[in-house]
Design an enzyme around this catalytic site. Structure first.
Site, PDB file in Angstrom:
ATOM      1  N   SER A  63     -26.006  13.356  15.204  1.00 58.84           N
ATOM      2  CA  SER A  63     -25.384  14.672  15.038  1.00 58.84           C
ATOM      3  C   SER A  63     -25.029  15.364  16.342  1.00 58.84           C
ATOM      4  O   SER A  63     -24.360  16.413  16.318  1.00 58.84           O
ATOM      5  CB  SER A  63     -26.288  15.583  14.207  1.00 58.84           C
ATOM      6  OG  SER A  63     -26.233  15.218  12.844  1.00 58.84           O
ATOM      7  N   GLY A 304     -27.995  22.833  23.147  1.00 56.78           N
ATOM      8  CA  GLY A 304     -27.826  21.401  22.984  1.00 56.78           C
ATOM      9  C   GLY A 304     -27.695  21.012  21.536  1.00 56.78           C
ATOM     10  O   GLY A 304     -27.147  21.752  20.721  1.00 56.78           O
ATOM     11  N   HIS A 305     -28.231  19.850  21.190  1.00 54.69           N
ATOM     12  CA  HIS A 305     -28.194  19.347  19.813  1.00 54.69           C
ATOM     13  C   HIS A 305     -29.061  18.101  19.751  1.00 54.69           C
ATOM     14  O   HIS A 305     -29.289  17.434  20.766  1.00 54.69           O
ATOM     15  CB  HIS A 305     -26.766  19.001  19.392  1.00 54.69           C
ATOM     16  CG  HIS A 305     -26.476  19.251  17.948  1.00 54.69           C
ATOM     17  ND1 HIS A 305     -27.031  18.502  16.923  1.00 54.69           N
ATOM     18  CD2 HIS A 305     -25.687  20.183  17.343  1.00 54.69           C
ATOM     19  CE1 HIS A 305     -26.589  18.964  15.765  1.00 54.69           C
ATOM     20  NE2 HIS A 305     -25.788  19.980  15.984  1.00 54.69           N
ATOM     21  N   ASP A 306     -29.562  17.798  18.557  1.00 49.83           N
ATOM     22  CA  ASP A 306     -30.284  16.561  18.304  1.00 49.83           C
ATOM     23  C   ASP A 306     -29.465  15.701  17.352  1.00 49.83           C
ATOM     24  O   ASP A 306     -28.573  16.206  16.651  1.00 49.83           O
ATOM     25  CB  ASP A 306     -31.658  16.828  17.676  1.00 49.83           C
ATOM     26  CG  ASP A 306     -32.574  17.612  18.595  1.00 49.83           C
ATOM     27  OD1 ASP A 306     -32.275  17.702  19.804  1.00 49.83           O
ATOM     28  OD2 ASP A 306     -33.579  18.147  18.093  1.00 49.83           O
ATOM     29  N   GLY A 307     -29.794  14.423  17.290  1.00 48.78           N
ATOM     30  CA  GLY A 307     -29.095  13.534  16.367  1.00 48.78           C
ATOM     31  C   GLY A 307     -30.021  12.453  15.847  1.00 48.78           C
ATOM     32  O   GLY A 307     -30.811  11.890  16.597  1.00 48.78           O
ATOM     33  N   GLY A 311     -32.670   4.926  12.145  1.00 51.15           N
ATOM     34  CA  GLY A 311     -33.603   4.415  13.131  1.00 51.15           C
ATOM     35  C   GLY A 311     -33.281   4.742  14.567  1.00 51.15           C
ATOM     36  O   GLY A 311     -33.930   4.225  15.480  1.00 51.15           O
TER      37      GLY A 311
END
Length: 462
Positions: A63, A304-307, A311
């Site tokens: 993401s 920011g952002h995480d994704g 896995g």
């Protein structure tokens, strides 16, 4: 205060041990501040092949791709082709969700800041052809509206697929080609892959999953989610250095390293600025911008952002005050714990802004009457049922549906305790995290209308 090179030296020494501690097969990082960029990698890209991770290996960023999609949209805004507060249908007449009144007024801005209000976890596979996004948007006509557009934040993957289609229509190119033409090439990126066909040209990480708790991590049975969700994060892969190069462009007011202008002056700042507040969930940001997740802390602001994909997990953090960008990409194991150790150390050493503490259940939680919270909350991919037993203990049962069930998801039951106000928190961590559950709104009978876990899950039948 330490230097970037000091931190790099610490990571070169500690990184392999941290991966072993957290059961992460392979990982890579990059840190950038000013003209300095350092990078590193360790572990394996796949435990099945034994191929070693290198700094040039590409990992899926999940993401974090939403920042790339939002940047493509804001380039259209810069060119006068899109107005943020115009209805999406101005540019995409075929866009439609189940609620016609909402369809008519949902704006581009509301898609960017996750306030459009329709069900967002839609992962319909519409094939691998260049028309997959067009077909995906056509499937949204039955998607329910959870709340009036603009009322609150609810993380929305499908909304970013709509934005990807909007970019395709106005650019008259596929989403992948838009990434290549308007971001990858202008930024001079050499290890960024919009599709599986390009990823295979590099040393590509394979995700690792745990078939059941305690069984250990094994290579995932598939590499990527559906191409129809590419603008939300199902495909894009890259090395960490290319990800921080993208981040540096935002920190440099839209300028690439060679002086190429990617965004108009001031646009990057608009994207980073606060647009909407979030419930106090602890594991997500405190607010959101135009694509960017924000952590508003007493010591400063991180963006920011995480994704997360099958896995694989990616983390991007930027500290605008010092111009720092750090990216961490992983392919399994306890990625959150590794992130806390690696990115937490980088921020402590190079900025005055640390990571916020993780939420944990109180040592002696208050026993409460959970009547307001009880019931089933239903989404496209799961049902969440909250109950309270005769001893006053509160339970959450999560039943996977749709694509989550197809991917082998199992019914999970966990105990919740009172956290604060209208919030409960799991007693036991999931992948090292206790995710607070916020109960918001009212269904007219004194019961919560939504269970909010980053996305608002509406009470079934309400």
């Amino acid at each position: 205060m330490s230097t970037v090179l000091d931190v790099h030296g610490w990571l070169q020494e500690r990184f392999p041990q941290l991966l072993r501690e957290h059961g992460v097969p392979g990982a890579a990082y990059a840190i950038a501040r000013g003209d300095q960029v350092v990078e590193g990698a360790t572990g394996l890209l796949s435990t099945a092949t034994g191929v070693a991770a290198t700094p040039d290996s590409v990992f899926q960023i999940g993401s974090v791709t939403k920042l790339w999609t939002s940047t493509l949209v804001m380039q259209l805004v810069d060119e006068g082709l899109v107005e943020l507060d115009e209805p999406v249908r101005t540019y995409l007449p075929e866009f439609r969700v189940a609620d016609e009144d909402a369809t008519a007024v949902i704006t581009v801005r509301q898609l960017l800041n996750h306030t459009a209000g329709f069900e967002g976890d839609i992962f319909t596979d519409t094939g691998v052809g260049d028309d997959c996004l067009e077909k995906f948007v056509a499937t949204l006509d039955a998607v329910p509206q959870l709340f009036p557009p603009g009322e609150r934040f609810s993380y929305n993957n499908a909304g970013y697929c709509v934005l990807g289609r909007l970019v395709e229509v106005l650019r008259e190119q596929t989403y992948d080609d838009c990434l290549r033409t308007h971001l990858i090439r202008p930024l001079g990126l050499t290890h960024a892959a919009p599709s599986v066909y390009e990823a295979i040209m590099f040393r590509a990480a394979v995700g690792h999953v745990e078939p059941e708790p305690g069984a250990g991590y094994v290579p995932a049975p598939m590499w990527a989610l559906a191409r129809s969700n590419a603008p939300a994060g199902s495909m894009l892969a890259m090395r960490p250095r290319d990800l921080v190069t993208f981040a540096r462009m935002h920190l440099e007011d839209g300028l690439a390293a060679d002086g190429t202008r990617v965004l108009a002056p001031g646009t990057a700042g608009r994207m980073l600025a606060k647009e909407v507040d979030l419930p106090e969930l602890g594991l997500m940001g405190t607010s959101w911008g135009l694509g960017f997740e924000r952590f508003d802390l007493p010591t400063g602001t991180l963006v920011g952002h995480d994704g997360t994909t099958i896995g694989q997990g990616a983390f991007l953090r930027m500290e605008p005050e010092t111009g720092l960008a750090v990216a961490l990409v992983t392919n399994g194991g306890d990625a959150m714990a590794l992130y806390r150790d690696v990115v937490g150390h980088v921020l402590r050493e190079l900025t005055d802004v640390g990571l916020p503490p993780l939420p944990v259940p109180p040592p002696r939680p208050e026993r409460i009457d959970a009547g307001r919270f009880l019931g089933t909350y239903s989404a496209e991919v799961f049902d969440l049922t909250v109950s309270q037993d005769g001893e006053g203990r509160i339970w959450l049962e999560q039943t996977p549906k749709g694509v989550f069930a197809d991917m082998g998801g199992q019914v999970e039951r966990s105990e919740l305790v009172h956290y604060r106000d209208d919030m409960l928190i799991p007693v036991k961590p999931d992948r090292g995290m206790h995710l607070p559950h916020a109960f918001v709104g009212d269904d007219g009978t004194g019961h919560a209308l939504y269970l909010h876990v980053g996305r608002a899950v509406r009470r079934a039948g309400a």
